[in-house]
Every structure is written in C-alpha cells, then in structure tokens.
Design an enzyme around this catalytic site. Structure first.
Site, PDB file in Angstrom:
ATOM      1  N   LYS A 204       0.840  -1.203   0.000  1.00  0.00           N
ATOM      2  CA  LYS A 204       0.000   0.000   0.000  1.00  0.00           C
ATOM      3  C   LYS A 204       0.872   1.249   0.000  1.00  0.00           C
ATOM      4  O   LYS A 204       1.517   1.564   0.985  1.00  0.00           O
ATOM      5  CB  LYS A 204      -0.937   0.048   1.217  1.00  0.00           C
ATOM      6  CG  LYS A 204      -2.066   1.052   0.957  1.00  0.00           C
ATOM      7  CD  LYS A 204      -2.686   1.640   2.177  1.00  0.00           C
ATOM      8  CE  LYS A 204      -1.933   2.781   2.775  1.00  0.00           C
ATOM      9  NZ  LYS A 204      -1.886   4.012   1.969  1.00  0.00           N
ATOM     10  N   GLU A 279       9.898   1.005  10.500  1.00  0.00           N
ATOM     11  CA  GLU A 279      10.926   2.014  10.195  1.00  0.00           C
ATOM     12  C   GLU A 279      10.243   3.352  10.381  1.00  0.00           C
ATOM     13  O   GLU A 279       9.409   3.740   9.568  1.00  0.00           O
ATOM     14  CB  GLU A 279      11.392   1.891   8.737  1.00  0.00           C
ATOM     15  CG  GLU A 279      12.003   0.570   8.369  1.00  0.00           C
ATOM     16  CD  GLU A 279      13.482   0.504   8.669  1.00  0.00           C
ATOM     17  OE1 GLU A 279      14.018   1.449   9.284  1.00  0.00           O
ATOM     18  OE2 GLU A 279      14.094  -0.507   8.296  1.00  0.00           O
ATOM     19  N   CYS A 313      13.739  10.350   6.739  1.00  0.00           N
ATOM     20  CA  CYS A 313      13.670   9.913   8.140  1.00  0.00           C
ATOM     21  C   CYS A 313      15.019  10.047   8.833  1.00  0.00           C
ATOM     22  O   CYS A 313      15.078  10.309  10.025  1.00  0.00           O
ATOM     23  CB  CYS A 313      13.163   8.488   8.205  1.00  0.00           C
ATOM     24  SG  CYS A 313      13.996   7.439   7.028  1.00  0.00           S
ATOM     25  N   GLU A 410      10.566  15.670  15.194  1.00  0.00           N
ATOM     26  CA  GLU A 410      10.950  15.506  13.797  1.00  0.00           C
ATOM     27  C   GLU A 410      10.287  16.601  12.971  1.00  0.00           C
ATOM     28  O   GLU A 410       9.096  16.843  13.112  1.00  0.00           O
ATOM     29  CB  GLU A 410      10.486  14.140  13.299  1.00  0.00           C
ATOM     30  CG  GLU A 410      10.920  13.870  11.888  1.00  0.00           C
ATOM     31  CD  GLU A 410      10.554  12.483  11.417  1.00  0.00           C
ATOM     32  OE1 GLU A 410       9.379  12.111  11.592  1.00  0.00           O
ATOM     33  OE2 GLU A 410      11.423  11.787  10.893  1.00  0.00           O
TER      34      GLU A 410
HETATM   35  P1  NAD Z   1       2.364   8.068   7.848  1.00  0.00           P
HETATM   36  O1  NAD Z   1       2.711   7.257   9.027  1.00  0.00           O
HETATM   37  O2  NAD Z   1       1.220   8.996   7.958  1.00  0.00           O
HETATM   38  O3  NAD Z   1       2.046   7.149   6.600  1.00  0.00           O
HETATM   39  C1  NAD Z   1       2.873   6.099   6.176  1.00  0.00           C
HETATM   40  C2  NAD Z   1       2.035   5.078   5.463  1.00  0.00           C
HETATM   41  O4  NAD Z   1       1.143   4.492   6.394  1.00  0.00           O
HETATM   42  C3  NAD Z   1       1.161   5.634   4.352  1.00  0.00           C
HETATM   43  O5  NAD Z   1       1.027   4.660   3.337  1.00  0.00           O
HETATM   44  C4  NAD Z   1      -0.172   5.826   5.043  1.00  0.00           C
HETATM   45  O6  NAD Z   1      -1.246   5.817   4.146  1.00  0.00           O
HETATM   46  C5  NAD Z   1      -0.199   4.640   5.977  1.00  0.00           C
HETATM   47  N1  NAD Z   1      -1.008   4.797   7.179  1.00  0.00           N
HETATM   48  C6  NAD Z   1      -1.409   5.941   7.788  1.00  0.00           C
HETATM   49  N2  NAD Z   1      -2.150   5.648   8.877  1.00  0.00           N
HETATM   50  C7  NAD Z   1      -2.208   4.299   8.965  1.00  0.00           C
HETATM   51  C8  NAD Z   1      -2.800   3.388   9.884  1.00  0.00           C
HETATM   52  N3  NAD Z   1      -3.516   3.810  10.936  1.00  0.00           N
HETATM   53  N4  NAD Z   1      -2.637   2.064   9.670  1.00  0.00           N
HETATM   54  C9  NAD Z   1      -1.916   1.610   8.623  1.00  0.00           C
HETATM   55  N5  NAD Z   1      -1.337   2.422   7.718  1.00  0.00           N
HETATM   56  C10 NAD Z   1      -1.473   3.753   7.893  1.00  0.00           C
HETATM   57  O7  NAD Z   1       3.701   8.789   7.445  1.00  0.00           O
HETATM   58  P2  NAD Z   1       3.976   9.676   6.179  1.00  0.00           P
HETATM   59  O8  NAD Z   1       3.404  11.009   6.460  1.00  0.00           O
HETATM   60  O9  NAD Z   1       3.546   8.983   4.949  1.00  0.00           O
HETATM   61  O10 NAD Z   1       5.591   9.672   6.134  1.00  0.00           O
HETATM   62  C11 NAD Z   1       6.355  10.516   6.912  1.00  0.00           C
HETATM   63  C12 NAD Z   1       6.911   9.777   8.120  1.00  0.00           C
HETATM   64  O11 NAD Z   1       7.539   8.557   7.760  1.00  0.00           O
HETATM   65  C13 NAD Z   1       7.970  10.568   8.830  1.00  0.00           C
HETATM   66  O12 NAD Z   1       7.695  10.610  10.205  1.00  0.00           O
HETATM   67  C14 NAD Z   1       9.268   9.798   8.568  1.00  0.00           C
HETATM   68  O13 NAD Z   1      10.234   9.925   9.535  1.00  0.00           O
HETATM   69  C15 NAD Z   1       8.805   8.423   8.408  1.00  0.00           C
HETATM   70  N6  NAD Z   1       9.728   7.674   7.559  1.00  0.00           N
HETATM   71  C16 NAD Z   1      10.566   6.760   8.111  1.00  0.00           C
HETATM   72  C17 NAD Z   1      11.457   6.057   7.326  1.00  0.00           C
HETATM   73  C18 NAD Z   1      12.399   5.045   7.913  1.00  0.00           C
HETATM   74  O14 NAD Z   1      13.010   4.316   7.160  1.00  0.00           O
HETATM   75  N7  NAD Z   1      12.560   4.973   9.204  1.00  0.00           N
HETATM   76  C19 NAD Z   1      11.482   6.257   5.953  1.00  0.00           C
HETATM   77  C20 NAD Z   1      10.619   7.196   5.408  1.00  0.00           C
HETATM   78  C21 NAD Z   1       9.744   7.887   6.228  1.00  0.00           C
END
Ligand code: NAD
Length: 504
Positions: A204, A279, A313, A410
């Site tokens: 997804k 992650e 991240c 962050e």
């Molecule tokens: P997010 O957590 O809102 O979304 C990530 C993914 O999860 C998206 O596909 C989203 O649709 C889905 N999602 C959202 N709510 C969900 C739920 N309740 N259950 C299951 N899936 C759900 O994050 P974002 O805004 O897309 O990305 C930014 C964040 O991701 C930042 O905090 C960043 O640090 C983190 N990030 C971490 C890494 C890593 O490798 N550690 C890499 C990239 C981004």
C-alpha cells in the site's frame, strides 16, 4: 499537459517560478514530462489484473509543486483488501513459496532491468507526484530501487548461506505499507526482500504518492510475475492501511512511516502472532569537530538536511558544532545556502523542490514558528517561491536550545537547527538526548574519535565524514522510537523468514 502548458501557467520559461522572482544566474533545464504516459484513472493491481475498486470511489493525486491534478486513483475498501490478501495467499501456496530460489531470482532481475530501462519515466513520474528535484529521483531514487532488486535477486537462491545451519522458510503474505518521501524506493526496500525470501506481498503506497508504485505494478505485470505474487492497493492509511495490517490472512507487516502510526500498528497487532517491523521517524545529529575537513562537512551537512527537502527519516536536522568552529561553520553554511536553487522540481538545476503535501508544509511552518517563539533566530536566503504549490525555503535556526520543540520533534523539512558542544562526551550526551535513534553523522579527521563516538551513539546508522549514504548491502533501521528491524543486507532478510521452523 506538456512543458508549454507548464510555462504558460507560470509565465514564460519552465522554471515554475513566477517571472518576477526568477533568478538568472542559471538557465532553466527542464526535463520533459512527455515521457510519462499518465492514465486518467488508476485501478487496483490484484491477482495480476487491474481491477476497479468495489467501493466505486477514487481520489485525486496531485503535483505538489503546482497543486495541479495528475490522475484519479482507486480507493480500496475492505472487500478489495480481502481480495488482494486472498490472491497473495493463493499465490504464496501455489505459485511462489515452492518455486526454486533461482527462478524467483530471475523475476527480480527482470524487475531490476525494467526499472533501469524505464528509469527516466520513473524519475519524472516520481518528481511529478512527490515534488523532489529530478536530479535526485534520476540519480538516487530510481538507481537505488533497481539496485535493491539486483541485490536481493542475488540472495534468492543463496538463503541457506545467509543463515548457516538453519532452514530459512518464508512466512506467507506480507502487508507492506510505505510513506510518501521515497515512494518508489520504499516499495523496492519492501518488495525485493519479501520476494527473494519466497513471500508474497500486498503493497500500500502513501495516499499522496501512489503513481510510481502503480508504474512498478505495470513493470511487475510485464515481467510476468505469477498473478497474486505482488498486489498493489491504494487508499487512505487509516482505513485501507490499517485494515490490511490487521488482516488475518497477513503473516508479516512491514511499515515505514511516522512514529505515531507505528505505535498504532504495534498496539493493533499485539498478540496477533504477526511479525512486525517498523521504520519510523528520526532526529539525526550531525556532529562537527574542530578538526573536521570543514568544507567537506559543509557539503555533508547541506546534503544531510536539504536532500529531498529534508523529508528524510534520517535527515541530519540537528547540527552539533564544536564551539571553537561554530561561527565559521555557521558563516559558511549561510553562504552555501544562498547558492541552493529552489524551484521547479523538473528543472535539472533545482536543488530543493516542493514539500510533498499541505499538511507537511503546515507542520514545518508550525515548528519554525515555535522555534522563533522559544528564542531561536532564523536565517533564510533570499528566494522567491512559486505562488502555487507547497514550498518552504532552506532555513537555518541558530540560538536553538535542546529544550526547544524544534530540537526534539521531527520536522521533516528543509530546516537545520544549529547547536554547539565543547567536548566529545558532551556531543554524545546531547546527540543521544532524543526519543529517536535512526542515524548520526560524525565529522573529524581522527579515526580513533570516530570509533569512540560510533560506539556510544544510539543510532542504527552512523556515518563518518559523509551522510545519507545508502547501499542495499548495508542494514538500515532504528532504535528507540525510530522503530525496530533492519532493511538491507543479510539482516534485512531475517524479518521475512522463519528460521526456527513452524511456518506453514
Ligand atoms: P504516515 O505514518 O502517515 O504514513 C505512512 C504510510 O502508512 C502511508 O502509506 C499511510 O497511508 C499509511 N497509514 C497511515 N495511517 C495508517 C494506519 N492507521 N494504519 C496503517 N497504515 C497507515 O507517514 P507519512 O506522512 O507517509 O511519512 C512521513 C513519516 O515517515 C515521517 O515521520 C518519517 O520519519 C517516516 N519515515 C521513516 C522512514 C524510515 O526508514 N525509518 C522512511 C521514510 C519515512
């Protein structure tokens, strides 16, 4: 819509910057978007076919640099996720689990080659949907995505060598949920190890950046992967994503995204018996000692926080400089910032593109406002930002204290907080004083100091005299609230394998 249309919207030329604010020290070098054949509507990719969502609903995905719509994308509901998980389960049992590793490897090689062959198309589409500079999607995202498939193809028939004396067996259906900051690359980080180890997947993508995941599905279709081995469902995270993660047909959940959602998933899956890897976010420290190669460090710091607009991240959002060189480093950074080119992400000269979405832009603005209220000073080089789209200029914050929100939370944007230290011990203490533990950078000529620091840093990755270096063979992942589990290298295979026996 071609470059011409883009030009006519923003005035003559294709920088995307309004005529008045254009900077003339470089000529625009726009990448053509003609190579991308956008569909008006994207369906779900389930069981090897493109299917309309049972919900009958779609959502619009946009170009964040202009806010112009790019396409309509299917919104998967529960029934759609059920079908995708069922297809992945059947494919696992009948078409993938028992396929010899060398056969699985062939499919991974095919995907890797197709990514290379269509690299320009992937790069332009990634830039259009994410807002990142084309030179980054072209030189980093797409080549690294291909490299992940190549690398994992190499493991597919050698798993027993990765875990000598054990019998590695796949787990089943992996639910893979990825964020918007590296939309294609995160798909590669997820899919390549899952497929190499004999699992099948339901992927997804993030709601704001589904397009390269869907183009990857097209590639997977053309590579003739057995139907159901990879399925792509699009839709809102809170509904589609969570339903997928909780699905009883799913054996393993791999999530990259925010710490907040990571915690939701951890709670939701407690006691379910599913394997989980997270992650999550970060607040990386970049630590510069007085003996560091300063000019090299400046480039590393700039890359550490402005690469991908800081929406990384492991972005080096906290800079710790030894007091004796703090003034020099700050002065050099300001000068370097003034040379960064902010604007049309499709311009090959652009260094800093658009922020991916409005919510993220608001979050960045809010944290910078809070920093000012708490006493920080702001430096932003003069730059005219396009009127439409989501933009934030490269920003330095000085006079920042460890207690400020901007030093703790962050920010996920092009904003660097400068802090100082006197001794190596103080640097370690301050750098580790965070809820996160994903990455860190150390800049010094002294090898012994690098080792001393690296042993004490609570971070999954520690870079020395470089930053943001990635390779499929290097495990990546966090400690503390940055999550758990590793992706890449031999360690990255483990979360997809049953090494004890007992998997169906
Ligand atoms: P997010 O957590 O809102 O979304 C990530 C993914 O999860 C998206 O596909 C989203 O649709 C889905 N999602 C959202 N709510 C969900 C739920 N309740 N259950 C299951 N899936 C759900 O994050 P974002 O805004 O897309 O990305 C930014 C964040 O991701 C930042 O905090 C960043 O640090 C983190 N990030 C971490 C890494 C890593 O490798 N550690 C890499 C990239 C981004």
């Amino acid at each position: 819509m071609g470059d011409e249309a883009r030009g006519s919207r923003n005035g003559p030329g294709a920088t995307g910057l309004p005529e008045q604010g254009r900077r003339f020290e470089y000529a625009p070098a726009p990448e053509s978007r003609e190579i991308v054949r956008l569909r008006e509507r994207y369906d779900l990719f389930v069981d090897g076919r493109w299917v309309e969502p049972k919900t009958g609903r779609t959502f619009t995905t946009i170009d964040p640099s202009t806010e112009e719509p790019l396409a309509e994308v299917a919104e998967a509901g529960e029934e759609d996720v059920d079908l995708a998980v069922r297809a992945a389960g059947e494919a696992y049992e009948t078409r993938w689990r028992d396929l010899p590793g060398k056969e699985r490897a062939k499919y991974l090689f095919r995907i890797a080659r197709a990514l290379q062959e269509r690299s320009r198309e992937f790069a332009v589409l990634e830039t259009l949907n994410n807002g990142k500079p084309i030179k980054e999607s072209r030189d980093v995202d797409v080549p690294l995505a291909a490299a992940h498939f190549f690398y994992h193809a190499g493991w597919a028939d050698k798993l027993e060598y990765a875990f000598p004396g054990r019998t590695p067996r796949p787990l089943g259906v992996a639910a893979q949920i990825v964020p918007w900051n590296f939309p294609l690359l995160m798909c590669a980080w997820k899919l390549a190890p899952a497929l190499a180890t004999g699992n099948t997947a339901v992927l997804k993508p993030a709601s704001t950046t589904p397009l390269t995941a869907l183009l990857l599905a097209e590639v997977i279709e053309e590579a003739e992967l057995p139907p159901g081995v990879v399925n792509v469902v699009t839709g809102p995270g809170g509904r589609t994503g969570e339903y997928l993660a909780r699905h009883p047909g799913v054996a393993k959940v791999a999530f990259t995204g925010s710490t907040a959602v990571g915690k939701v998933l951890r709670r939701a899956l407690a006691g379910s018996g599913k394997r989980l890897t997270l992650e999550l976010g970060g607040k990386a420290a970049n630590i510069v000692f007085e003996d560091a190669p300063i000019d090299q460090a400046i480039e590393g710091i700039v890359n550490g926080i402005f690469f991908n607009q800081g929406e990384v991240c492991c972005a080096g959002s906290r800079l710790f400089v030894q007091e004796s060189v703090a003034e020099l480093v700050t002065r050099k950074l300001k000068a370097r910032l003034a040379t960064l080119r902010v604007g049309d992400p499709l311009d090959k000269n652009t260094d800093v593109g658009a922020i991916n979405n409005r919510a993220q832009l608001e979050k960045i603005r809010e944290l910078v406002r809070s920093a000012i209220e708490e006493g920080a000073e702001v430096y932003q080089p003069p730059c005219e930002l396009p009127e439409r789209g989501f933009w934030f200029p490269p920003t330095l914050l000085t006079n920042v204290a460890m207690s400020h929100r901007v030093a703790r939370e962050e920010i996920f944007g092009p904003v660097l907080s400068i802090l100082t230290f006197r001794t190596p011990a103080e640097a370690v203490e301050k750098a580790n004083n965070t809820e996160y533990g994903l990455s860190a950078g150390i800049w010094t000529e002294k090898g012994s100091r690098i080792l001393w620091m690296a042993e004490r840093m609570k971070a999954g990755v520690v870079w020395a005299n470089t930053f943001n270096r990635f390779d499929p063979s290097s495990p990546f992942g966090g400690y503390k609230e940055s999550g758990f589990g590793r992706e890449g290298g031999r360690h990255g295979l483990e979360p997809y394998l049953d090494l004890e026996g007992g998997a169906p």
